[in-house]
Each structure stands twice: as C-alpha cells, then as structure tokens.
Motif scaffolding. Structure first.
Motif, PDB file in Angstrom:
ATOM      1  N   THR A  64      -0.209  -8.306   2.331  1.00  0.00           N
ATOM      2  CA  THR A  64      -1.069  -8.309   1.148  1.00  0.00           C
ATOM      3  C   THR A  64      -2.186  -7.287   1.308  1.00  0.00           C
ATOM      4  O   THR A  64      -2.471  -6.814   2.420  1.00  0.00           O
ATOM      5  CB  THR A  64      -1.700  -9.696   0.937  1.00  0.00           C
ATOM      6  N   PHE A  65      -2.823  -6.975   0.190  1.00  0.00           N
ATOM      7  CA  PHE A  65      -3.947  -6.055   0.200  1.00  0.00           C
ATOM      8  C   PHE A  65      -5.044  -6.589   1.126  1.00  0.00           C
ATOM      9  O   PHE A  65      -5.630  -5.834   1.919  1.00  0.00           O
ATOM     10  CB  PHE A  65      -4.490  -5.887  -1.223  1.00  0.00           C
ATOM     11  N   GLU A  66      -5.318  -7.870   1.031  1.00  0.00           N
ATOM     12  CA  GLU A  66      -6.385  -8.480   1.835  1.00  0.00           C
ATOM     13  C   GLU A  66      -6.077  -8.387   3.331  1.00  0.00           C
ATOM     14  O   GLU A  66      -6.965  -8.097   4.148  1.00  0.00           O
ATOM     15  CB  GLU A  66      -6.587  -9.946   1.431  1.00  0.00           C
ATOM     16  N   LYS A  67      -4.828  -8.623   3.709  1.00  0.00           N
ATOM     17  CA  LYS A  67      -4.458  -8.566   5.118  1.00  0.00           C
ATOM     18  C   LYS A  67      -4.587  -7.145   5.658  1.00  0.00           C
ATOM     19  O   LYS A  67      -5.072  -6.939   6.789  1.00  0.00           O
ATOM     20  CB  LYS A  67      -3.021  -9.066   5.303  1.00  0.00           C
ATOM     21  N   ILE A  68      -4.172  -6.174   4.857  1.00  0.00           N
ATOM     22  CA  ILE A  68      -4.238  -4.775   5.294  1.00  0.00           C
ATOM     23  C   ILE A  68      -5.683  -4.319   5.446  1.00  0.00           C
ATOM     24  O   ILE A  68      -6.053  -3.696   6.444  1.00  0.00           O
ATOM     25  CB  ILE A  68      -3.487  -3.862   4.306  1.00  0.00           C
ATOM     26  N   THR A  69      -6.507  -4.636   4.448  1.00  0.00           N
ATOM     27  CA  THR A  69      -7.901  -4.195   4.514  1.00  0.00           C
ATOM     28  C   THR A  69      -8.651  -4.883   5.651  1.00  0.00           C
ATOM     29  O   THR A  69      -9.524  -4.276   6.279  1.00  0.00           O
ATOM     30  CB  THR A  69      -8.621  -4.447   3.176  1.00  0.00           C
TER      31      THR A  69
END
Length: 271
Positions: free
Chosen positions: A246-251
């Motif tokens: 997810t975007f959150e995990k990557i960031t």
C-alpha cells in the motif's frame, strides 16, 4: 550549439584545456578521461573517427550525458594536424520526469520553487497513481525508489546563506535530471530539504543499485560554481516496491530508509 549544451561561450573556452575544470569528460565508471582516456587522443592513435558516450561538466556545475565524436583533421598531404571534437546532448527517453499535466495553477501547487521539479505532494500522487495502475493491469509492479540525501546542505548554508544552499539544490536536481531522463518511466521529485526521490522502472535490486552508483558518480563530479573546492556529499539508499504494498506501507518504509540514510556512514545501499 556548443554554448547551449555546455553553457561555456567561445571567450571563456579559448586557449584553455578541458582538464582546467572546463568541459571535463568522465566515463561510465566516473573516471576522468582527460589524462588516459581522452577521446581526441584516441582519434589520433587510431587515425580515424572515434565516437563514444561520456558525462561532461556544464558551466553551472551539473553534469550532462553527451555523445562525443572526434574527427582527425589532415593537411593536403593527408598528414594529421589536429582533431575536431563534436558533441551532442543525449536526448531524453521519457517525459515523465516532469509530467506535462503539471501546469498553470497546478504547477504552482506541485512544483518545488527552488529546483523547479515536482515536490513531495506531487510525488505522493504519482506513487498512488502507479500503484493503482499496477492493480488494474494485474501485472507485477516494476518500481524502484531511490532516496538521495545531500549531507552537507547545512554547510553550504553556513558558508553562503540560503542563496548558496539553494544553488547547491539546483545543481543536484539538474545533475540527477540529466542522468535519469535517458531512462523511460523515470521520475524525480524533491522530498525534504536536501533530500530527493527518484523512481526507476525496475523490480530488480541489481538494476536499482546500478542507478544508485550512476547517480552517486554524477553528484561526486558536480560542483557549485565558485565553490568547486567543496565536494557535494551525497548518500543514496533504495528500495524495490513489492506487489500488493500500500501507499502507506511504502511511505513508512521510505521514512525509515531516510532516517537510516541520515545516520549511516554508507554512501550507497539498496534493500
């Protein structure tokens, strides 16, 4: 044409040598070509046209990838009396480094005012879009992310104030842009103060590491005009985006990588 590519005009170049910190050439390993790998000398040795790709200094301090062609000049008796060197800037393979949709009021909101490249907000949208496209296509995602941190931005700010610090950021952004523009699907943004983010179209650590090395060499050979004695100190960390992330995990992972980059003595690392 030469002035447009290098920034140097006739008056500033006449009577000088490349190795006088003027139009210096570097090979793909970052080695200076002025002594042992001079393309003009090579043309003299083989007594024929010599052509190859190099990285060259621009007058503003950043580096530019060029194609060099050296042609021996002969007199009426066919004796070689000199060499003419022609060079052209290698053309961009992608338009995604500065997407055309960033214009007008949108450009103001999503462009970093110092470096004129996309900012953190635009990078976030770009990442979300790439993740969404990957889900829709059902193909494996191909995205490597590099974090490039300029360690001595504070030093430049202390030497010459924010004006000098901003000049450093412009040189760094321009050098990165000139190198990655040759890669289709690449993207560059300014993340934090002295930190930049690069997207590379790959899902292989080895390829991402090669890009990290290439960019590190480019920054090592870049300089801030009138401050050439101070080398740009950069650290580059990278990570490969995995399917389903997810975007959150990557960031979150990028934030952790950035923290490691800030506190580590390693100059390059890809996880």
């Amino acid at each position: 044409m030469a002035t447009e590519v290098t920034g140097y005009d006739y008056a500033s170049a006449i009577g000088k040598k490349c190795k006088d910190h003027l139009l210096m050439h570097f090979d793909e390993d970052g080695n200076s070509c002025c002594e042992n790998k001079c393309p003009a000398k090579k043309a003299l040795e083989i007594q024929d046209v010599f052509q190859s790709n190099f990285t060259m200094h621009h007058q503003d301090g950043h580096v530019i990838p060029v194609e060099v062609r050296c042609i021996p000049l002969t007199d009426d008796s066919n004796n070689i009396i000199g060499v003419i060197e022609l060079f052209r800037k290698l053309q961009s393979a992608t338009s995604t480094v500065k997407d055309s949709v960033v214009n007008g009021l949108v450009q103001i909101a999503y462009t970093d005012p110092v470096t004129n490249i996309p900012n953190r907000q635009y990078m976030d949208q770009k990442l979300r879009m790439l993740l969404l496209e990957s889900i829709k296509s059902t193909k494996d995602i191909s995205l490597g992310i590099l974090i490039i941190d300029i360690r001595n931005l504070v030093d430049f700010n202390s030497y010459g104030g924010i004006t000098l610090g901003n000049l450093l950021l412009k040189v760094v952004a321009k050098s990165i842009f000139e190198i990655i523009q040759l890669e289709s699907g690449s993207f560059l943004a300014r993340w934090y103060g002295g930190t930049f983010i690069v997207f590379i179209n790959t899902n292989k650590n080895t390829i991402l590491m090669n890009w990290a090395n290439k960019l590190k060499l480019a920054l090592d050979h870049s300089f801030v005009p009138a401050w050439e004695d101070i080398q740009i100190d950069s650290r580059i960390y990278g990570t490969i985006v995995n399917n389903g992330e997810t975007f959150e995990k990557i960031t979150t992972r990028l934030e952790k990588q950035w923290s490691k980059c800030k506190n580590s003595t390693e100059t390059i690392n890809v996880f």
